[in-house]
Structure formats: C-alpha cells, structure tokens
Design an enzyme around this catalytic site. Structure first.
Site, PDB file in Angstrom:
ATOM      1  N   LEU A 134       0.846  -1.204   0.000  1.00 45.50           N
ATOM      2  CA  LEU A 134       0.000   0.000   0.000  1.00 45.50           C
ATOM      3  C   LEU A 134       0.884   1.259   0.000  1.00 45.50           C
ATOM      4  O   LEU A 134       2.097   1.175   0.148  1.00 45.50           O
ATOM      5  CB  LEU A 134      -0.904  -0.021   1.230  1.00 45.50           C
ATOM      6  N   THR A 174       2.669   5.590  -5.206  1.00 45.43           N
ATOM      7  CA  THR A 174       3.951   6.107  -5.687  1.00 45.43           C
ATOM      8  C   THR A 174       4.733   6.687  -4.520  1.00 45.43           C
ATOM      9  O   THR A 174       5.920   6.442  -4.348  1.00 45.43           O
ATOM     10  CB  THR A 174       3.682   7.230  -6.722  1.00 45.43           C
ATOM     11  N   GLY A 181      -8.263  -2.789 -10.195  1.00 45.03           N
ATOM     12  CA  GLY A 181      -9.675  -2.409 -10.179  1.00 45.03           C
ATOM     13  C   GLY A 181     -10.059  -1.657 -11.437  1.00 45.03           C
ATOM     14  O   GLY A 181      -9.256  -0.934 -12.012  1.00 45.03           O
ATOM     15  N   GLU A 188      16.397  16.622  -7.208  1.00 46.75           N
ATOM     16  CA  GLU A 188      16.624  15.848  -5.979  1.00 46.75           C
ATOM     17  C   GLU A 188      17.525  14.647  -6.279  1.00 46.75           C
ATOM     18  O   GLU A 188      18.491  14.379  -5.559  1.00 46.75           O
ATOM     19  CB  GLU A 188      15.297  15.367  -5.377  1.00 46.75           C
ATOM     20  N   GLY A 223       8.449  14.776 -16.237  1.00 47.71           N
ATOM     21  CA  GLY A 223       7.085  14.953 -15.747  1.00 47.71           C
ATOM     22  C   GLY A 223       6.366  13.625 -15.598  1.00 47.71           C
ATOM     23  O   GLY A 223       6.923  12.564 -15.884  1.00 47.71           O
ATOM     24  N   MET A 252       0.783  17.984  -8.702  1.00 44.75           N
ATOM     25  CA  MET A 252       0.891  16.541  -8.428  1.00 44.75           C
ATOM     26  C   MET A 252       1.770  16.363  -7.200  1.00 44.75           C
ATOM     27  O   MET A 252       2.984  16.159  -7.293  1.00 44.75           O
ATOM     28  CB  MET A 252       1.517  15.825  -9.630  1.00 44.75           C
ATOM     29  N   LEU A 253       1.172  16.479  -6.024  1.00 42.46           N
ATOM     30  CA  LEU A 253       1.918  16.353  -4.778  1.00 42.46           C
ATOM     31  C   LEU A 253       1.136  15.497  -3.802  1.00 42.46           C
ATOM     32  O   LEU A 253      -0.105  15.511  -3.790  1.00 42.46           O
ATOM     33  CB  LEU A 253       2.179  17.732  -4.167  1.00 42.46           C
ATOM     34  N   HIS A 273      14.464  32.356  19.357  1.00 40.20           N
ATOM     35  CA  HIS A 273      15.858  32.653  19.020  1.00 40.20           C
ATOM     36  C   HIS A 273      16.762  31.619  19.661  1.00 40.20           C
ATOM     37  O   HIS A 273      16.545  31.251  20.818  1.00 40.20           O
ATOM     38  CB  HIS A 273      16.234  34.042  19.555  1.00 40.20           C
TER      39      HIS A 273
HETATM   40  C1  FAD Z   1      10.643  10.324  -7.188  1.00 37.84           C
HETATM   41  C2  FAD Z   1       9.418  11.049  -6.674  1.00 37.84           C
HETATM   42  C3  FAD Z   1       9.530  11.850  -5.562  1.00 37.84           C
HETATM   43  C4  FAD Z   1       8.418  12.515  -5.073  1.00 37.84           C
HETATM   44  N1  FAD Z   1       8.565  13.295  -3.966  1.00 37.84           N
HETATM   45  C5  FAD Z   1       7.505  13.952  -3.482  1.00 37.84           C
HETATM   46  C6  FAD Z   1       7.616  14.730  -2.307  1.00 37.84           C
HETATM   47  O1  FAD Z   1       8.689  14.835  -1.713  1.00 37.84           O
HETATM   48  N2  FAD Z   1       6.512  15.346  -1.836  1.00 37.84           N
HETATM   49  C7  FAD Z   1       5.303  15.252  -2.471  1.00 37.84           C
HETATM   50  O2  FAD Z   1       4.335  15.856  -2.015  1.00 37.84           O
HETATM   51  N3  FAD Z   1       5.159  14.518  -3.593  1.00 37.84           N
HETATM   52  C8  FAD Z   1       6.224  13.858  -4.099  1.00 37.84           C
HETATM   53  N4  FAD Z   1       6.066  13.065  -5.207  1.00 37.84           N
HETATM   54  C9  FAD Z   1       4.742  13.010  -5.845  1.00 37.84           C
HETATM   55  C10 FAD Z   1       3.808  12.070  -5.078  1.00 37.84           C
HETATM   56  O3  FAD Z   1       4.407  10.798  -5.002  1.00 37.84           O
HETATM   57  C11 FAD Z   1       2.462  12.005  -5.776  1.00 37.84           C
HETATM   58  O4  FAD Z   1       1.950  13.303  -5.954  1.00 37.84           O
HETATM   59  C12 FAD Z   1       1.469  11.191  -4.951  1.00 37.84           C
HETATM   60  O5  FAD Z   1       1.949   9.886  -4.739  1.00 37.84           O
HETATM   61  C13 FAD Z   1       0.112  11.130  -5.641  1.00 37.84           C
HETATM   62  O6  FAD Z   1      -0.760  10.386  -4.871  1.00 37.84           O
HETATM   63  P1  FAD Z   1      -2.004   9.625  -5.510  1.00 37.84           P
HETATM   64  O7  FAD Z   1      -2.696   8.948  -4.388  1.00 37.84           O
HETATM   65  O8  FAD Z   1      -2.773  10.528  -6.382  1.00 37.84           O
HETATM   66  O9  FAD Z   1      -1.378   8.533  -6.497  1.00 37.84           O
HETATM   67  P2  FAD Z   1      -0.243   7.443  -6.337  1.00 37.84           P
HETATM   68  O10 FAD Z   1       0.618   7.662  -5.191  1.00 37.84           O
HETATM   69  O11 FAD Z   1       0.388   7.351  -7.687  1.00 37.84           O
HETATM   70  O12 FAD Z   1      -1.045   6.108  -6.033  1.00 37.84           O
HETATM   71  C14 FAD Z   1      -1.906   5.514  -6.937  1.00 37.84           C
HETATM   72  C15 FAD Z   1      -2.005   4.053  -6.612  1.00 37.84           C
HETATM   73  O13 FAD Z   1      -3.053   3.512  -7.392  1.00 37.84           O
HETATM   74  C16 FAD Z   1      -2.684   2.221  -7.827  1.00 37.84           C
HETATM   75  N5  FAD Z   1      -3.483   1.899  -9.000  1.00 37.84           N
HETATM   76  C17 FAD Z   1      -3.455   2.537 -10.194  1.00 37.84           C
HETATM   77  N6  FAD Z   1      -4.387   1.994 -11.015  1.00 37.84           N
HETATM   78  C18 FAD Z   1      -4.988   1.000 -10.309  1.00 37.84           C
HETATM   79  C19 FAD Z   1      -6.017   0.092 -10.613  1.00 37.84           C
HETATM   80  N7  FAD Z   1      -6.630   0.086 -11.792  1.00 37.84           N
HETATM   81  N8  FAD Z   1      -6.378  -0.793  -9.662  1.00 37.84           N
HETATM   82  C20 FAD Z   1      -5.769  -0.800  -8.446  1.00 37.84           C
HETATM   83  N9  FAD Z   1      -4.796   0.051  -8.110  1.00 37.84           N
HETATM   84  C21 FAD Z   1      -4.416   0.935  -9.031  1.00 37.84           C
HETATM   85  C22 FAD Z   1      -1.202   2.340  -8.097  1.00 37.84           C
HETATM   86  O14 FAD Z   1      -0.579   1.079  -8.054  1.00 37.84           O
HETATM   87  C23 FAD Z   1      -0.756   3.262  -6.965  1.00 37.84           C
HETATM   88  O15 FAD Z   1      -0.330   2.511  -5.861  1.00 37.84           O
HETATM   89  C24 FAD Z   1       7.162  12.363  -5.714  1.00 37.84           C
HETATM   90  C25 FAD Z   1       7.035  11.541  -6.833  1.00 37.84           C
HETATM   91  C26 FAD Z   1       8.152  10.881  -7.306  1.00 37.84           C
HETATM   92  C27 FAD Z   1       8.004   9.982  -8.501  1.00 37.84           C
END
Ligand code: FAD
Length: 468
Positions: free
Chosen positions: A39, A42, A116, A189, A274, A321-322, A447
């Site tokens: 779980l 990303t 899903g 980074e 990106g 995208m954070l 301070h």
């Molecule tokens: C190298 C890197 C560093 C980063 N550092 C930062 C940071 O320091 N701070 C920050 O705020 N953001 C950071 N980010 C961005 C951050 O990771 C994302 O903005 C965030 O994870 C988005 O969350 P989310 O829940 O939308 O999607 P995600 O975290 O991408 O999660 C989506 C999940 O859905 C699952 N999924 C997709 N399709 C399906 C499906 N059909 N069925 C079941 N499961 C599915 C995927 O497997 C995944 O686990 C970073 C990203 C990267 C790549």
C-alpha cells in the site's frame, strides 16, 4: 465477505488510502483496491519516501566528508556502502507501507488486492494476480489511480540505461556519468543524491531556468548553488534523441537559441520530464470526461462527469501533483460523500524540494502576480544575516515574502535555505488565516532559529528588518 460498500476507492496512494481511512472514520463501509503488492502508492513505494531516504543519507555522507572537519569532527576511511544505504531506504519503505496496512485493519477497511476497474457507476471489477475476477457494488466510487512517469518522443525508458525516477532510486552503483533530462524537483533531488555519491551529473533543461513554476529569484539562486556543488547544467536545450549501445548512452541535444547541436555520453540517463495521470481504458469507456492533458475532470466536490464517481490526487485536473494535495483531497472527498463540507484551498498548497539547501514555496510567485497585474510589495531576508544559520554554516539562501501592496495580506512566500521545507508550514498556516506581513512580523519567533529569517523578511516588507 458481503460485496456491498458505501465507498470503494481504486488506488491506495496518499490520495486513496487517506480517502479510505477518512471514509471509514465517518462510518462508511469502505474498501480500497490496490494492484501494487504494497500500500502507499507512488509516494511510499517509489516517490517521496525512498527519495527522501537517499537524500538524507547522501547529505549526511557529504557533510561528513566536506564539513565535519571544520567542526572539529575528524573522520578517517569514510566510505559509502551503497547496498546498505539502499537497504535502509527499503526498510523505511517497508515500515511505512506496513503502517498503512495496519491503519486499514484498525479502521476496518477491506483491502482488495488486484487491478480495479469501473464497470458502471455502482460496480467495480477487481482482477487479482491469479486472474480471478470479483465484482463489488459501491454507492460511491473514488478513483485515486495516481500517475506514472512520462518520457520524450522516441525515448524508451528501459529502467537499465535510460531510467525513470524509479530506476534512479535503485542504482546498484553510482554511475560515473549521469545525464538527467529535466530540471524540475524530481530531477534535481536525484541529481543531488548521485552527485553526493560520486557521479558526474549533467542536467539538460528545455527552459532557460530550472524549477519551472517557482519564483525566478529562487530559481536563479538555486541554479548558482547547485552549480557550485558541481552539478553541470545545459539550459535552453532540447533533447533530440538518445542512442544506447551496450551499457552506454549518447544523449543528443540542441540549443534552442543558437541551434548548435551537442552530445553527451553517460552510463545512465534519468528521464525526469514529468508525470502523466494513470488512467485505465475503463474510465473513458464508462464516459468519465478527461481534459486535454488526459486528466480526469472534476468539479469542486471532486465529482466526475458520472454521478457517484469521484476522483482525486495526481489523476485529476486540479492542483499540483503532490502527495499532501492528494491527501487533503482524500479527506475532503470522504467528508463530501458523508454529507459534510470538505474542501481544499488550492491557493495555499506548499511545495518543497528536499535538496541542500531546501527550496519551498506557498501561494503566488512574483511572476504570477506581475502577469495578473496585482500590485505587491516584497520583503527579503538573507540567511547570511540569521544567527542560527551562521552558527550552523547554513548561510546560503533567503526568505522572500510577497504581500498585497494595499492590504498587506500575504500573497506568497518562497524560501531557499536549510529547513525551508519545515519553515514553509508557518507561512501556509498564516496564509490560510489571511495573515498580513505585519501579523508575521509581530509574531514572536524563537531565538536562535532559522525561522527568525521569516519574521525578518516580513519586517522587510515594511522596510524595517532589524538584522539586515
Ligand atoms: C521520485 C518522486 C519523488 C516525489 N517526492 C515527493 C515529495 O517529496 N513530496 C510530495 O508531495 N510529492 C512527491 N512526489 C509526488 C507524489 O508521489 C504524488 O503526488 C502522490 O503519490 C500522488 O498520490 P495519488 O494517491 O494521487 O497517487 P499514487 O501515489 O500514484 O497512487 C496511486 C495508486 O493507485 C494504484 N493503482 C493505479 N491503477 C490502479 C487500478 N486500476 N487498480 C488498483 N490500483 C491501481 C497504483 O498502483 C498506486 O499505488 C514524488 C514523486 C516521485 C516519482
């Protein structure tokens, strides 16, 4: 298990898992589908957490090598054990992903393992690893499928020689030469990590500046600092192709202004240009509308074009995208589904780059205000004049507070300096409460702390800083 739910969330990243927890807290029977083995999405698996682990470890190594001696700490035979460093990173990932599993159990959330897809506005199909199919009925569906890395036309990421951020988080040895395409936060980074661990790093950026979207003052300062740290930059440069032969890559690029072509040879190329929304075919099939960038369109309640289907996080057409944006949307959407008034203030979402020094911002940049003809005043304060920063040898950077010219309301703050990522929280809170720069200037700051730099920058808006 009874297959009827109030809420089924697809995706267990910071958007999805937080939406699931908040839904369960509000008494809704909730399930969350995740196709990844662990779980946390990303963020926990291949994003925020592993990158910060490597940034932390490599920064300590760099400090031990370059700075400890000046502090009277003598080290001998200092060396990196990369596999141990990677092991530590993997341990952090496992601990945190298991933590989400624990929270699911604690909140009685059904963890559905598999991919899903939305069959209709009340049905989710889950196909597990053994191709077994199950359908689940849901009064509400939340799509939180996140994003995946993009590449350049004609450039194929093989995760061996040409890698995405995921590959660059797991190199088995520091590449001798690393070319990073893209001067955004992920590229920089990871450039910092590998530079500290011994690589020669060159960043190729299409624009004439790095960290697009951030304040230009900060971007120029950051470029100077990173260049001083030994990272090379090719700005204004468009990558035209990459040839891979055996384990080497030849990156071809052309200067946008002079049209002069150049090439660089390297062991690894990181493509950090990106990320794009991770949208399955099912989404369009059921008629959920996407915008031109292929992001899911949602209204202010996170409703898609189909009733009962909501979307949040990296997959939608709102905000940066954070991870913390996704989390806040996860809370808001659950509260909205439960009949409460959840909301996200997109004007006050901080952004942080975890390099050394850190870079952080919240609100508007000077360029945005200029573009929108908003009159403003600026207060700047350099860390060179901050006592704690001086004591710690962390004098690089500054705080820049921008306030409305007439009302003095804070419109944006950018910081480059040690602890910028921690300090920005104060400014986000101030902006959330509609603070003026005078409010910040009159707030007592402990301070000696770097945060006094924030107070001084706020004082500087009215041209009355004390220590500068
Ligand atoms: C190298 C890197 C560093 C980063 N550092 C930062 C940071 O320091 N701070 C920050 O705020 N953001 C950071 N980010 C961005 C951050 O990771 C994302 O903005 C965030 O994870 C988005 O969350 P989310 O829940 O939308 O999607 P995600 O975290 O991408 O999660 C989506 C999940 O859905 C699952 N999924 C997709 N399709 C399906 C499906 N059909 N069925 C079941 N499961 C599915 C995927 O497997 C995944 O686990 C970073 C990203 C990267 C790549």
């Amino acid at each position: 298990m009874d297959n009827n739910f109030d809420v089924v969330v697809i995706g267990a990243g910071p958007g999805g898992y937080v939406a699931a927890i908040r839904s369960a807290q509000l008494g809704l029977k909730t399930a969350c589908v995740e196709s990844r083995k662990t779980l946390g999405g990303t963020c926990l698996n291949v994003g925020c957490i592993p990158s910060k682990s490597l940034l932390h470890a490599s920064e300590l190594y760099h400090k031990a090598k370059k700075e400890f001696n000046n502090l009277g700490i003598e080290t001998t035979d200092l060396k990196v054990n990369l596999s141990k460093m990677m092991g530590n990173k993997n341990k952090s990932v496992i601990t945190l992903t298991k933590g989400v599993e624990f929270l699911f159990k604690k909140n009685k959330i059904f963890h559905l393992k598999g991919k899903g897809s939305v069959l209709d506005k009340n049905t989710v199909l889950v196909i597990d690893d053994s191709k077994k199919k199950n359908t689940y009925k849901a009064k509400n569906i939340i799509i939180a499928t996140g994003s995946i890395p993009t590449s350049l036309p004609g450039v194929k990421i093989d995760e061996k020689t040409i890698v995405s951020s995921t590959g660059a988080l797991s190199f088995s040895k520091a590449p001798k030469e690393l070319v990073v395409i893209g001067g955004g936060y992920i590229g920089l980074e990871l450039s910092s990590v590998w530079k500290r661990l011994g690589s020669n790093v060159t960043v190729i950026e299409y624009l004439d500046h790095i960290i697009p979207g951030m304040d230009k003052d900060i971007s120029s300062e950051f470029l100077k600092i990173l260049t001083k740290q030994g990272i090379s930059f090719k700005l204004n440069s468009k990558v035209t192709g990459i040839n891979v032969t055996k384990d080497r890559a030849e990156v071809n690029f052309v200067n946008n202004k002079s049209s002069i072509s150049e090439k660089l040879e390297s062991d690894k190329v990181l493509v950090a240009v990106g990320r794009k929304p991770n949208i399955g075919d099912d989404i369009e099939k059921v008629g959920i509308k996407l915008n031109q960038q292929h992001k899911i369109q949602v209204n202010h309640k996170f409703e898609t074009s189909i009733t009962n289907i909501y979307a949040i996080g990296d997959a939608i057409d709102k905000g940066p995208m954070l991870a913390h944006k996704a989390e806040d949307e996860g809370i808001a959407v659950a509260e909205i589904i439960a009949g409460q008034a959840g909301h996200v203030n997109y004007d006050v979402i901080p952004a942080v780059i975890y390099t050394n020094p850190e870079v952080a911002m919240v609100g508007k940049t000077e360029e945005e205000l200029k573009k929108n003809n908003i009159s403003y005043k600026i207060g700047k304060f350099p860390f060179l004049a901050n006592s704690r920063a001086k004591v710690n040898n962390e004098t690089e950077g500054f705080v820049k507070v921008i306030a409305d010219k007439k009302s003095d309301k804070v419109l944006g703050v950018s910081i480059i300096g040690a602890l910028a990522g921690t300090m920005i929280a104060e400014l986000a809170l101030a902006m959330e409460f509609g603070a003026s720069s005078e409010d910040i200037a009159r707030t007592c700051h402990a301070h000696p702390t770097h945060s006094e730099g924030v107070k001084e920058a706020a004082l500087a808006v009215d041209k009355r800083p004390i220590h500068f």
